[in-house]
Design a protein around this motif. Structure first.
Motif, short mmCIF file in Angstrom:
data_model
loop_
_atom_site.label_atom_id
_atom_site.label_comp_id
_atom_site.label_asym_id
_atom_site.label_seq_id
_atom_site.Cartn_x
_atom_site.Cartn_y
_atom_site.Cartn_z
N TYR A 13 0.75 -1.08 0.05
CA TYR A 13 0.09 0.00 -0.05
C TYR A 13 0.84 1.06 -0.17
O TYR A 13 1.89 1.50 0.90
CB TYR A 13 -0.87 -0.12 1.17
CG TYR A 13 -1.88 -1.00 1.53
CD1 TYR A 13 -3.06 -0.99 0.65
CD2 TYR A 13 -1.84 -2.14 2.27
CE1 TYR A 13 -3.91 -2.01 0.75
CE2 TYR A 13 -2.70 -3.24 2.39
CZ TYR A 13 -3.71 -2.96 1.49
OH TYR A 13 -4.76 -4.26 1.71
N THR A 17 4.16 0.72 3.07
CA THR A 17 3.65 -0.55 3.72
C THR A 17 3.57 -1.85 2.85
O THR A 17 2.87 -1.83 1.73
CB THR A 17 2.02 -0.28 4.00
OG1 THR A 17 1.93 0.71 4.71
CG2 THR A 17 1.73 -1.27 5.05
N THR A 45 -5.79 -8.43 3.85
CA THR A 45 -5.50 -7.86 2.72
C THR A 45 -5.43 -9.21 1.76
O THR A 45 -5.73 -9.14 0.56
CB THR A 45 -3.79 -7.56 2.64
OG1 THR A 45 -3.99 -6.25 3.61
CG2 THR A 45 -3.47 -7.11 1.52
N GLU A 54 -8.53 -5.38 -4.25
CA GLU A 54 -7.11 -4.83 -4.35
C GLU A 54 -6.44 -5.42 -5.54
O GLU A 54 -6.47 -6.58 -5.57
CB GLU A 54 -6.40 -4.49 -3.20
CG GLU A 54 -7.11 -3.74 -1.89
CD GLU A 54 -6.65 -2.21 -2.16
OE1 GLU A 54 -5.73 -2.06 -3.09
OE2 GLU A 54 -7.20 -1.53 -1.26
P1 ADP Z 1 -4.78 -8.03 9.31
O1 ADP Z 1 -6.01 -8.38 8.66
O2 ADP Z 1 -4.06 -9.04 9.62
O3 ADP Z 1 -5.03 -7.12 10.58
P2 ADP Z 1 -4.41 -6.14 7.02
O4 ADP Z 1 -4.38 -6.94 6.03
O5 ADP Z 1 -5.85 -5.41 7.27
O6 ADP Z 1 -4.08 -6.97 8.42
O7 ADP Z 1 -3.09 -5.10 7.29
C1 ADP Z 1 -1.78 -5.39 6.62
C2 ADP Z 1 -0.95 -3.91 6.87
O8 ADP Z 1 -1.39 -3.22 5.74
C3 ADP Z 1 -1.22 -3.20 8.14
O9 ADP Z 1 0.08 -2.64 8.36
C4 ADP Z 1 -2.30 -2.20 7.66
O10 ADP Z 1 -2.10 -1.05 8.40
C5 ADP Z 1 -2.05 -2.00 6.21
N1 ADP Z 1 -3.17 -1.65 5.40
C6 ADP Z 1 -4.22 -2.35 5.23
N2 ADP Z 1 -5.12 -1.69 4.44
C7 ADP Z 1 -4.35 -0.45 3.98
C8 ADP Z 1 -4.70 0.42 3.06
N3 ADP Z 1 -6.09 0.52 2.49
N4 ADP Z 1 -4.16 1.62 2.85
C9 ADP Z 1 -2.82 1.41 3.57
N5 ADP Z 1 -2.42 0.50 4.40
C10 ADP Z 1 -3.15 -0.51 4.69
#
Ligand code: ADP
Ligand code: ADP
Length: 223
Positions: A13, A17, A45, A54
């Motif tokens: 992202y 990230t 994700t 995505e």
């Molecule tokens: P989980 O479901 O295991 O909690 P996520 O997939 O939601 O993890 O998030 C993985 C990482 O990506 C985290 O660091 C989160 O902050 C980041 N992240 C998730 N969605 C977004 C987004 N739309 N934009 C920027 N960063 C994101």
């Protein structure tokens, strides 16, 4: 045979990230795979990548299932059931049917009533969401996800918002449902005990983004 295969999948992202890093996984037909890991490790994700919400940044994600679209192939259950408050249980289960042809809607109605019965909600067919407990609302969410008989059922912390007793009950019910039609399930959870109880395979994602931990691929005997 494999229904879905991730190869070297990564997802970034923005600049900083790296949510998923070099993820490999093959999900077999009829397999129940749980993905466990601390928050922020990239579990949601992965589901967004599967749903096409995505784009991948790298690697490939292949489906070996024939279906007109990803949405026809997958059913999704969220942590919050996201029911429409002004619709009855039956109409909520029928939401994915809204844009179908009239004859398809008629078939769907029969299927919806079957699912409602399978999930023990027959007495609540004409009830509204506010009249149901949290566990019952989540059953409606599961019925809705199964309406079009998807090849793959995706569940993102489906019991995360429920109290411990309801969670245990629903976990057992899910096991019963799964044993009935052996759907391919990808189940995301914080709970190791849920994962171990339900799964053929538990994939542990470590805090290092998207990396599968060494403990991955425990093949669990079914009782
Ligand atoms: P989980 O479901 O295991 O909690 P996520 O997939 O939601 O993890 O998030 C993985 C990482 O990506 C985290 O660091 C989160 O902050 C980041 N992240 C998730 N969605 C977004 C987004 N739309 N934009 C920027 N960063 C994101
Ligand atoms: P198959 O090819 O049989 O479908 P998988 O794609 O699940 O199996 O991968 C086979 C095994 O490789 C996994 O059970 C796991 O032990 C290991 N593995 C896959 N990806 C990784 C990774 N990113 N890091 C560490 N081990 C991995």
């Amino acid at each position: 045979n494999t229904v879905m295969r991730f190869e070297h999948v990564s997802k970034r992202y923005g600049e900083n990230t790296l949510a998923v890093d070099d993820f490999d996984l093959g999900v077999g037909d009829g397999e129940f795979v749980s993905i466990v890991g601390p928050s922020g490790c990239g579990k949601s994700t992965l589901l967004k990548l599967i749903m096409g919400l995505e784009p991948l940044t790298g690697g490939s994600l292949e489906y070996h299932a024939h279906a007109p679209s990803v949405s026809a192939m997958t059913g999704m259950v969220f942590q919050q059931p996201l029911l429409l408050p002004w619709h009855t249980v039956l109409d909520n289960v029928l939401v994915p049917s809204t844009l179908q042809s009239r004859s398809r809607r008629r078939t769907d109605r029969g299927r919806a009533l079957e699912l409602i019965s399978m999930l023990g909600l027959t007495d609540f067919t004409e009830s509204y969401p506010y009249q149901l407990s949290g566990g019952m609302q989540q059953r409606v969410g599961i019925a809705r996800a199964l309406l079009h008989d998807p090849r793959i059922l995706l569940m993102d912390e489906p019991f995360g918002a429920l109290d411990a007793m309801t969670r245990d009950q629903l976990t057992m019910d899910l096991l019963t449902i799964w044993e009935r039609d052996r759907k391919t399930v990808l189940f995301i959870t914080h709970s190791i005990s849920e994962a171990v109880l339900l799964s053929d395979r538990v994939v542990v994602m470590t805090p290092r983004p998207g990396r599968i931990a060494d403990v991955v691929g425990i093949d669990l005997p079914r009782p």
